[in-house]
Design a protein around this motif. Structure first.
Motif, PDB file in Angstrom:
ATOM      1  N   GLN A 100     -43.846 -27.406  -9.939  1.00 50.99           N
ATOM      2  CA  GLN A 100     -43.531 -26.556 -10.975  1.00 50.99           C
ATOM      3  C   GLN A 100     -43.660 -25.008 -10.133  1.00 50.99           C
ATOM      4  O   GLN A 100     -44.463 -24.664  -9.677  1.00 50.99           O
ATOM      5  N   LEU A 101     -42.693 -24.300 -10.440  1.00 55.03           N
ATOM      6  CA  LEU A 101     -42.506 -22.862 -10.038  1.00 55.03           C
ATOM      7  C   LEU A 101     -43.433 -21.880 -10.745  1.00 55.03           C
ATOM      8  O   LEU A 101     -44.141 -21.068 -10.171  1.00 55.03           O
ATOM      9  N   ARG A 102     -43.368 -22.093 -12.143  1.00 56.20           N
ATOM     10  CA  ARG A 102     -43.975 -21.119 -13.156  1.00 56.20           C
ATOM     11  C   ARG A 102     -43.489 -22.025 -14.621  1.00 56.20           C
ATOM     12  O   ARG A 102     -42.937 -22.917 -14.569  1.00 56.20           O
ATOM     13  N   ARG A 103     -44.758 -21.435 -15.513  1.00 51.93           N
ATOM     14  CA  ARG A 103     -44.248 -22.000 -16.623  1.00 51.93           C
ATOM     15  C   ARG A 103     -42.790 -22.271 -17.225  1.00 51.93           C
ATOM     16  O   ARG A 103     -42.008 -21.157 -16.959  1.00 51.93           O
ATOM     17  N   GLY A 104     -42.205 -23.305 -17.551  1.00 52.99           N
ATOM     18  CA  GLY A 104     -40.858 -23.520 -18.196  1.00 52.99           C
ATOM     19  C   GLY A 104     -39.613 -23.502 -16.779  1.00 52.99           C
ATOM     20  O   GLY A 104     -38.681 -23.887 -17.138  1.00 52.99           O
ATOM     21  N   VAL A 105     -40.289 -23.533 -15.516  1.00 49.55           N
ATOM     22  CA  VAL A 105     -39.296 -23.465 -14.345  1.00 49.55           C
ATOM     23  C   VAL A 105     -39.843 -24.749 -13.343  1.00 49.55           C
ATOM     24  O   VAL A 105     -40.981 -24.292 -12.930  1.00 49.55           O
ATOM     25  N   CYS A 106     -38.982 -25.585 -13.345  1.00 49.65           N
ATOM     26  CA  CYS A 106     -39.428 -26.463 -12.210  1.00 49.65           C
ATOM     27  C   CYS A 106     -38.660 -26.289 -10.721  1.00 49.65           C
ATOM     28  O   CYS A 106     -37.651 -26.050 -10.919  1.00 49.65           O
ATOM     29  N   ALA A 107     -39.344 -26.442  -9.831  1.00 53.80           N
ATOM     30  CA  ALA A 107     -38.576 -26.230  -8.596  1.00 53.80           C
ATOM     31  C   ALA A 107     -37.519 -27.229  -8.264  1.00 53.80           C
ATOM     32  O   ALA A 107     -37.685 -28.571  -8.602  1.00 53.80           O
ATOM     33  N   ARG A 108     -36.515 -26.895  -7.594  1.00 57.68           N
ATOM     34  CA  ARG A 108     -35.439 -27.665  -7.128  1.00 57.68           C
ATOM     35  C   ARG A 108     -35.282 -27.573  -5.422  1.00 57.68           C
ATOM     36  O   ARG A 108     -35.483 -26.655  -5.038  1.00 57.68           O
ATOM     37  N   PRO A 109     -35.103 -28.693  -4.913  1.00 57.34           N
ATOM     38  CA  PRO A 109     -34.833 -30.058  -5.408  1.00 57.34           C
ATOM     39  C   PRO A 109     -36.100 -30.614  -5.723  1.00 57.34           C
ATOM     40  O   PRO A 109     -36.939 -30.247  -5.544  1.00 57.34           O
ATOM     41  N   PHE A 110     -35.910 -31.927  -6.791  1.00 59.89           N
ATOM     42  CA  PHE A 110     -37.107 -32.641  -6.951  1.00 59.89           C
ATOM     43  C   PHE A 110     -37.380 -33.343  -5.932  1.00 59.89           C
ATOM     44  O   PHE A 110     -36.455 -34.006  -5.253  1.00 59.89           O
ATOM     45  N   GLY A 111     -38.690 -33.583  -5.501  1.00 59.57           N
ATOM     46  CA  GLY A 111     -38.935 -34.418  -4.421  1.00 59.57           C
ATOM     47  C   GLY A 111     -39.088 -35.810  -4.551  1.00 59.57           C
ATOM     48  O   GLY A 111     -39.186 -36.409  -3.505  1.00 59.57           O
ATOM     49  N   TYR A 112     -39.337 -36.375  -5.831  1.00 61.55           N
ATOM     50  CA  TYR A 112     -39.450 -37.854  -5.771  1.00 61.55           C
ATOM     51  C   TYR A 112     -38.539 -38.327  -6.893  1.00 61.55           C
ATOM     52  O   TYR A 112     -38.361 -37.656  -7.839  1.00 61.55           O
ATOM     53  N   TRP A 113     -37.984 -39.526  -6.536  1.00 62.43           N
ATOM     54  CA  TRP A 113     -36.870 -40.292  -7.517  1.00 62.43           C
ATOM     55  C   TRP A 113     -37.290 -41.554  -7.720  1.00 62.43           C
ATOM     56  O   TRP A 113     -37.713 -42.286  -6.761  1.00 62.43           O
ATOM     57  N   GLY A 114     -36.680 -42.184  -8.883  1.00 56.72           N
ATOM     58  CA  GLY A 114     -36.643 -43.352  -9.111  1.00 56.72           C
ATOM     59  C   GLY A 114     -35.370 -44.041  -8.599  1.00 56.72           C
ATOM     60  O   GLY A 114     -34.480 -43.557  -8.203  1.00 56.72           O
ATOM     61  N   GLN A 115     -35.314 -45.388  -8.687  1.00 58.36           N
ATOM     62  CA  GLN A 115     -34.023 -46.360  -8.368  1.00 58.36           C
ATOM     63  C   GLN A 115     -32.900 -46.156  -9.413  1.00 58.36           C
ATOM     64  O   GLN A 115     -31.761 -46.354  -8.947  1.00 58.36           O
ATOM     65  N   GLY A 116     -33.297 -45.530 -10.588  1.00 56.47           N
ATOM     66  CA  GLY A 116     -32.365 -45.507 -11.537  1.00 56.47           C
ATOM     67  C   GLY A 116     -32.244 -46.737 -12.504  1.00 56.47           C
ATOM     68  O   GLY A 116     -32.462 -47.999 -12.011  1.00 56.47           O
ATOM     69  N   THR A 117     -31.891 -46.483 -13.732  1.00 57.49           N
ATOM     70  CA  THR A 117     -31.404 -47.551 -14.670  1.00 57.49           C
ATOM     71  C   THR A 117     -30.076 -47.099 -15.342  1.00 57.49           C
ATOM     72  O   THR A 117     -29.780 -46.016 -15.608  1.00 57.49           O
ATOM     73  N   GLN A 118     -29.400 -48.298 -15.375  1.00 60.26           N
ATOM     74  CA  GLN A 118     -28.037 -48.205 -15.959  1.00 60.26           C
ATOM     75  C   GLN A 118     -27.746 -48.218 -17.650  1.00 60.26           C
ATOM     76  O   GLN A 118     -28.690 -49.013 -18.269  1.00 60.26           O
ATOM     77  N   VAL A 119     -27.089 -47.332 -18.089  1.00 68.72           N
ATOM     78  CA  VAL A 119     -26.789 -47.193 -19.467  1.00 68.72           C
ATOM     79  C   VAL A 119     -25.403 -47.105 -19.519  1.00 68.72           C
ATOM     80  O   VAL A 119     -24.436 -46.464 -19.065  1.00 68.72           O
ATOM     81  N   THR A 120     -24.895 -48.090 -20.520  1.00 66.67           N
ATOM     82  CA  THR A 120     -23.424 -48.204 -20.956  1.00 66.67           C
ATOM     83  C   THR A 120     -23.292 -48.032 -22.404  1.00 66.67           C
ATOM     84  O   THR A 120     -23.780 -48.824 -23.082  1.00 66.67           O
ATOM     85  N   VAL A 121     -22.594 -47.061 -22.722  1.00 60.71           N
ATOM     86  CA  VAL A 121     -22.106 -46.774 -23.911  1.00 60.71           C
ATOM     87  C   VAL A 121     -20.596 -47.088 -24.335  1.00 60.71           C
ATOM     88  O   VAL A 121     -19.719 -46.588 -23.648  1.00 60.71           O
TER      89      VAL A 121
END
Length: 122
Positions: A100-121
């Protein structure tokens, strides 16, 4: 080392709802921001919503009023409640964690990622 594992994806009809979860483990004290990203088929991954250590949230215009990001620090779990789903919400949803850079602001890019989950609509 932070590990993120998403769950809750699936197939749903337009107008329906899904709730995604992201279980975090590891050195989670180093992660002050968490977020959800969406990658539609054939498109780049885009930010959907993020939440910082104070609980401040940010949403993409396309999901405002329909999606809600939340977290349970006691369970080390991030959530994304998705309502009024549209076919364009189809794709893979990734959980991410970072600084987090400061309140309300996240640093980019994010350092950690999950594998993902599929959503189909449909």
């Amino acid at each position: 080392h932070v590990q993120l594992v998403e769950s809750g994806g699936g197939s749903v009809q337009a107008g329906g709802s899904l709730k995604l979860s992201c279980a975090a483990s590891g050195y989670i004290y180093s992660t002050n921001c968490m977020a959800w990203f969406h990658q539609a088929p054939g498109k780049e991954r885009e930010a959907v919503a993020d939440i910082d250590s104070d609980g401040d949230t940010t949403y993409a215009d396309s999901v405002k009023g329909r999606f809600t990001i939340s977290k349970d620090d006691a369970k080390n779990t991030l959530y994304l409640q998705m309502n009024s789903l549209k076919p364009e919400d189809t794709g893979i949803y990734y959980c991410a964690a970072g600084d987090q850079l400061r309140r309300g602001v996240c640093a980019r890019p994010f350092g950690y990622w999950g594998q993902g989950t599929q959503v189909t609509v449909s």
